[in-house]
Design an enzyme around this catalytic site. Sequence first.
Site, mmCIF file in Angstrom:
data_model
loop_
_atom_site.group_PDB
_atom_site.id
_atom_site.type_symbol
_atom_site.label_atom_id
_atom_site.label_comp_id
_atom_site.label_asym_id
_atom_site.label_seq_id
_atom_site.Cartn_x
_atom_site.Cartn_y
_atom_site.Cartn_z
ATOM 1 N N ASN A 207 35.326 14.524 50.775
ATOM 2 C CA ASN A 207 34.908 15.829 50.253
ATOM 3 C C ASN A 207 35.309 15.884 48.791
ATOM 4 O O ASN A 207 36.416 15.479 48.431
ATOM 5 C CB ASN A 207 35.586 16.957 51.034
ATOM 6 N N TYR B 251 29.430 12.170 57.882
ATOM 7 C CA TYR B 251 28.791 12.222 56.569
ATOM 8 C C TYR B 251 28.572 10.792 56.067
ATOM 9 O O TYR B 251 29.497 9.981 56.137
ATOM 10 C CB TYR B 251 29.689 12.847 55.512
ATOM 11 N N HIS C 263 27.994 19.601 49.012
ATOM 12 C CA HIS C 263 28.682 18.726 48.040
ATOM 13 C C HIS C 263 27.736 18.318 46.919
ATOM 14 O O HIS C 263 27.676 17.153 46.536
ATOM 15 C CB HIS C 263 29.224 17.477 48.758
HETATM 16 N N1 6FA Z 1 34.921 20.346 48.851
HETATM 17 C C1 6FA Z 1 36.024 19.741 49.281
HETATM 18 O O1 6FA Z 1 36.556 18.873 48.579
HETATM 19 N N2 6FA Z 1 36.583 20.053 50.491
HETATM 20 C C2 6FA Z 1 36.035 20.985 51.315
HETATM 21 O O2 6FA Z 1 36.555 21.228 52.413
HETATM 22 C C3 6FA Z 1 34.871 21.635 50.890
HETATM 23 N N3 6FA Z 1 34.271 22.566 51.670
HETATM 24 C C4 6FA Z 1 33.224 23.270 51.160
HETATM 25 C C5 6FA Z 1 32.715 24.347 51.908
HETATM 26 O O3 6FA Z 1 33.205 24.587 53.105
HETATM 27 C C6 6FA Z 1 31.699 25.159 51.362
HETATM 28 C C7 6FA Z 1 31.145 26.269 52.187
HETATM 29 C C8 6FA Z 1 31.224 24.902 50.056
HETATM 30 C C9 6FA Z 1 30.169 25.764 49.404
HETATM 31 C C10 6FA Z 1 31.720 23.826 49.321
HETATM 32 C C11 6FA Z 1 32.718 23.013 49.867
HETATM 33 N N4 6FA Z 1 33.254 21.963 49.155
HETATM 34 C C12 6FA Z 1 34.348 21.306 49.614
HETATM 35 C C13 6FA Z 1 32.721 21.591 47.832
HETATM 36 C C14 6FA Z 1 33.563 22.145 46.694
HETATM 37 O O4 6FA Z 1 34.001 23.454 46.971
HETATM 38 C C15 6FA Z 1 32.727 22.102 45.424
HETATM 39 O O5 6FA Z 1 32.309 20.781 45.193
HETATM 40 C C16 6FA Z 1 33.530 22.600 44.230
HETATM 41 O O6 6FA Z 1 33.967 23.925 44.424
HETATM 42 C C17 6FA Z 1 32.690 22.519 42.971
HETATM 43 O O7 6FA Z 1 33.466 22.964 41.882
HETATM 44 P P1 6FA Z 1 32.797 23.412 40.522
HETATM 45 O O8 6FA Z 1 33.887 23.813 39.603
HETATM 46 O O9 6FA Z 1 31.849 22.387 40.103
HETATM 47 O O10 6FA Z 1 31.865 24.671 40.861
HETATM 48 P P2 6FA Z 1 32.026 25.962 41.796
HETATM 49 O O11 6FA Z 1 30.690 26.226 42.354
HETATM 50 O O12 6FA Z 1 33.164 25.852 42.695
HETATM 51 O O13 6FA Z 1 32.402 27.125 40.765
HETATM 52 C C18 6FA Z 1 31.495 27.665 39.856
HETATM 53 C C19 6FA Z 1 32.012 29.003 39.390
HETATM 54 O O14 6FA Z 1 31.203 29.446 38.310
HETATM 55 C C20 6FA Z 1 31.922 30.080 40.470
HETATM 56 O O15 6FA Z 1 33.128 30.804 40.483
HETATM 57 C C21 6FA Z 1 30.753 30.945 40.015
HETATM 58 O O16 6FA Z 1 30.892 32.306 40.398
HETATM 59 C C22 6FA Z 1 30.822 30.780 38.505
HETATM 60 N N5 6FA Z 1 29.536 30.941 37.833
HETATM 61 C C23 6FA Z 1 28.385 30.297 38.120
HETATM 62 N N6 6FA Z 1 27.411 30.667 37.275
HETATM 63 C C24 6FA Z 1 27.965 31.555 36.419
HETATM 64 C C25 6FA Z 1 27.441 32.302 35.323
HETATM 65 N N7 6FA Z 1 26.158 32.214 34.958
HETATM 66 N N8 6FA Z 1 28.280 33.139 34.669
HETATM 67 C C26 6FA Z 1 29.585 33.258 35.056
HETATM 68 N N9 6FA Z 1 30.119 32.578 36.089
HETATM 69 C C27 6FA Z 1 29.314 31.733 36.761
HETATM 70 C C1 ABL Z 2 33.296 20.581 53.598
HETATM 71 O O1 ABL Z 2 33.521 19.798 52.687
HETATM 72 C C2 ABL Z 2 31.923 21.037 53.830
HETATM 73 O O2 ABL Z 2 31.296 21.342 52.603
HETATM 74 C C3 ABL Z 2 31.812 22.215 54.768
HETATM 75 O O3 ABL Z 2 30.459 22.287 55.165
HETATM 76 C C4 ABL Z 2 32.741 22.058 55.950
HETATM 77 O O4 ABL Z 2 32.712 23.206 56.797
HETATM 78 C C5 ABL Z 2 34.159 21.972 55.398
HETATM 79 N N1 ABL Z 2 34.292 20.967 54.402
HETATM 80 C C6 ABL Z 2 35.180 21.658 56.503
HETATM 81 O O5 ABL Z 2 34.968 20.401 57.033
HETATM 82 C C7 ABL Z 2 31.622 23.384 57.727
HETATM 83 C C8 ABL Z 2 32.097 24.304 58.854
HETATM 84 O O6 ABL Z 2 33.127 23.680 59.585
HETATM 85 C C9 ABL Z 2 30.940 24.667 59.754
HETATM 86 O O7 ABL Z 2 31.335 25.619 60.738
HETATM 87 C C10 ABL Z 2 29.800 25.248 58.944
HETATM 88 O O8 ABL Z 2 28.682 25.474 59.770
HETATM 89 C C11 ABL Z 2 29.429 24.286 57.815
HETATM 90 O O9 ABL Z 2 30.562 24.007 57.030
HETATM 91 C C12 ABL Z 2 28.360 24.903 56.917
HETATM 92 O O10 ABL Z 2 27.915 23.983 55.964
#
Ligand code: 6FA
Ligand code: ABL
Length: 541
Positions: A518, A395, A475
């Site tokens: 992250n 990244y 992110h």
């Molecule tokens: N961040 C990390 O630090 N480490 C990670 O390993 C990591 N991995 C991922 C990952 O694997 C995926 C697939 C995703 C999608 C994100 C990852 N991130 C990681 C990023 C991290 O999860 C986000 O940056 C973080 O959760 C953002 O936090 P926020 O509080 O800003 O926002 P969220 O999207 O988490 O939560 C929003 C909430 O509001 C949700 O529960 C949603 O259902 C609710 N919501 C949204 N609109 C709404 C509405 N109109 N009414 C009521 N509820 C609502």
């Molecule tokens: C993160 O911060 C990223 O947002 C995710 O995309 C990441 O996971 C996790 N952390 C873990 O490093 C990846 C999965 O390992 C992949 O299998 C997947 O295809 C990808 O997320 C999808 O964005």
Amino acid sequence: TPVDYIIVGAGPGGIITADRLSQAGKSVLLLERGGPSTGQTGGTYQAPWLVGTNLTKFDVPGLFESMFTDPNAFWWCKDINVFAGCILGGGGAVNGALYWLPSDNDFALGTGWPSQWTNHQPYTAALKARLPPTDAPSTDGKRYLEQVSDVVAQLLTPQGYSSATINNSPNQKDHVYGYSAYDFINGKRGGPVATYLQTALARPNFKLKLFTNVMNVIRNGSTITGVQTNDTTVPGGIYPLNPKGRVILAGGSYGSARILFRSGIGPTDMINLVKADPIAGPLLPPQAQWINLPVGYNVSDNPSINLVFTHPSVNSYDNWADVFTPGPPAADAAQYIASQSGVMAQASPRINFWSALGGTDGATRWMQGTARPGAASVNSSFPYNATQMFTITAYLSAGIKSRGRLGINAAMTGTPLINPWLVNAADKSTLIQGLKNIVSTMSSVPGLTMITPDNTTTIDAYVNSYDPSTMDSNHWIGSNIIGTVAGQAVVDPNTKVFNTNNLFVVDASIVPSLPYGNPHGLIMSMAEQASAKILALAGGP
Ligand code: 6FA
Ligand code: ABL
């Protein structure tokens, strides 16, 4: 009954803010559109091999990779065109849970944080006290499936990297690698749901409502009086505020931006799409009350590029394909159920590394690497041994200059409008240089083979032909960027939306620049600091 604070969205930002405001004695209503996640919160979605326990898909770290392959993926927001969690805990309930305590540079003035924000240490310390990171999440303290970590360490050492416990020295992010750190607790998903939410729920002045979708805020000019929801059990679907009450949006980078558009706040082109919608249009305030702010602009996300390798020592864990159903190897399943230890007590990443890179424009940018067993996609012209695969995701992190734009389409679906990846030429050349550095020492690791890109494809050609939509790191930040000047920023240094009296945003969307790692660790520290600023701001309940 009216409340002091309505908080919209129970992700990392919303939960921490709700806990701190209720701790201060305010009446707080937390509205979340999704349903329960972990067993502790009443969630019931289980892998077949977990039946008889109270462990759901969201509890078990080793089920993380199956989030992307499950045909019943009800946790993703269906009205957002990128991955976003619509479930209790938000992204924090479904993410990889990699957890980095923010560094001083992550909140430095040069990154766009207002001067009031640079002293993050007390808030980061408060976060660490509630939710300590761990790089050995298995309850027996042992590390499992660590071959990828050993191989990548061998690759990096000749480049001048040294090993560290990353969260012991957050400021050290150059030529350093360490075990992946998480916010797992007792071998299960921890995060704000298992900690901050539990203390909030114990207070009589706090209430959580699930399955409650907020469409827009109700406002009279600059004063917000409540929120409009899909809840048919309350008059008009409206939840009201106390006279001096406040609304805090924490719906995430796409979710909060959409609520603002639907409340008549943002660029005119977005509000006009709302106006044309048969359901959302009639709920808009009159055009004379629209507030023009750059909602959706200044968006950033880490561009990420995957390199796939094989090495004879590595166990690809069958690409995590079976972990949900039929289940992981029987011994791993039994060990996890018995004591929340073993392979299933950790998400897929095994090692993380960082280096600083000088750009062709003279600016410094950082690169983060994450390596894990298995590969999501392989593109190779020669035979390879799939049981030995692993992936390094590189990244571009702090220092990114590229920006994009997000918004909604005519169906009110959240969507990128201008992709934010590698728009800036020096971002692209820097990431390419970082990738070349990673592979420069391959010959010092016997048996290591890169299969994507293969030996007929240069790194330059690989990056040039990379599908931009697969550079998404999930992110997203910046759509409601914080700042001191209305028009350039959406929220002021107290996180209050400019030109409103009592509307705030505390989630990823206000973050002005991506941190080294992250981002959810930074977002949680930010929520600690934002709640203190909101409580200190005069004129509130
Ligand atoms: N961040 C990390 O630090 N480490 C990670 O390993 C990591 N991995 C991922 C990952 O694997 C995926 C697939 C995703 C999608 C994100 C990852 N991130 C990681 C990023 C991290 O999860 C986000 O940056 C973080 O959760 C953002 O936090 P926020 O509080 O800003 O926002 P969220 O999207 O988490 O939560 C929003 C909430 O509001 C949700 O529960 C949603 O259902 C609710 N919501 C949204 N609109 C709404 C509405 N109109 N009414 C009521 N509820 C609502
Ligand atoms: C993160 O911060 C990223 O947002 C995710 O995309 C990441 O996971 C996790 N952390 C873990 O490093 C990846 C999965 O390992 C992949 O299998 C997947 O295809 C990808 O997320 C999808 O964005």
